[in-house]
Enzyme design. Structure first.
Site, short mmCIF file in Angstrom:
data_model
loop_
_atom_site.label_atom_id
_atom_site.label_comp_id
_atom_site.label_asym_id
_atom_site.label_seq_id
_atom_site.Cartn_x
_atom_site.Cartn_y
_atom_site.Cartn_z
N CYS A 13 71.46 15.87 94.19
CA CYS A 13 71.08 16.56 92.96
C CYS A 13 72.21 17.51 92.59
CB CYS A 13 69.73 17.27 93.10
SG CYS A 13 69.70 18.67 94.25
N ASN A 16 71.90 20.81 95.50
CA ASN A 16 71.50 20.51 96.88
C ASN A 16 70.67 21.63 97.51
OD1 ASN A 16 73.11 19.76 100.05
ND2 ASN A 16 71.34 18.75 99.15
N CYS A 18 67.23 22.13 95.90
CA CYS A 18 65.85 21.87 95.47
C CYS A 18 65.46 20.42 95.72
CB CYS A 18 65.65 22.22 94.00
SG CYS A 18 65.86 23.97 93.60
N ARG A 19 65.85 19.54 94.81
CA ARG A 19 65.37 18.16 94.85
C ARG A 19 65.92 17.34 96.02
NH1 ARG A 19 67.23 16.79 88.92
NH2 ARG A 19 68.86 18.22 89.60
N SER A 20 67.23 17.32 96.20
CA SER A 20 67.79 16.44 97.23
C SER A 20 67.42 16.86 98.66
CB SER A 20 69.31 16.27 97.07
OG SER A 20 69.99 17.49 97.09
N ASP A 130 64.67 18.94 87.64
CA ASP A 130 65.05 20.10 88.44
C ASP A 130 63.96 21.17 88.32
OD1 ASP A 130 66.31 22.18 89.76
OD2 ASP A 130 68.23 21.89 88.75
#
Length: 158
Positions: A13, A16, A18-20, A130
């Site tokens: 993301c 690096n 939050c999402r990933s 995000d």
């Protein structure tokens, strides 16, 4: 990489944090629960260098803990070597995809398949938005999307 039967996936993301790292932790737990963690190299990274060395966002960590998942990941930026060492680079949105494809063009002998993680979503939600400027509920939505997508990705690659 270890033995040739080992597969590898890098979740990506923007920052690096939050999402990933959520996707990485979810997939790591799924692979472990399925008894195939030793057959995978699993990591996550960022298209930017803004958060290098940082822990994931506290709200993301709280969301993962709520679901019984821990992570000790530290943010890192995607490197040129990632394109030659990972089988799959799965990202969260069109901006990540564009950045990764541009970077991949400058790497010789790229082996990674670069695509959206949402491609694997049985609910067809292609983009994982995000949650950084959002609420705990937004992190929960990311978690749920990652669970669906990672489950489908693991099934396709088992």
């Amino acid at each position: 990489m270890a033995a040739s039967d080992t597969k590898s996936v890098l979740f990506v993301c923007l920052g690096n944090i939050c999402r990933s790292p959520i996707a990485e932790a979810v997939f790591r737990k799924m692979a472990s629960d399925a008894g195939v963690a030793d057959k995978w190299v699993i990591d996550s990274g960022a298209t930017s260098d803004w958060n290098t060395g940082s822990l994931p966002d506290a709200r993301g960590l709280a969301c993962l803990r709520k679901h019984g998942i821990e992570t000790s990941h530290r943010a890192r930026q995607v490197t040129r070597e990632d394109f030659t060492s990972f089988d799959y680079i799965l990202c969260m949105d069109e901006s990540n995809l564009s950045d990764l494809k541009r970077k991949a063009k400058s790497v010789k002998n790229t082996k990674a398949t670069v695509e959206l993680l949402g491609k694997f979503d049985p609910q067809k939600q292609l983009i994982i938005n995000d949650p950084y400027y959002g609420s705990d509920q937004d992190f929960e939505k990311v978690y749920e999307q990652c669970v669906r997508c990672c489950k489908a990705f693991l099934e396709v690659n088992s």
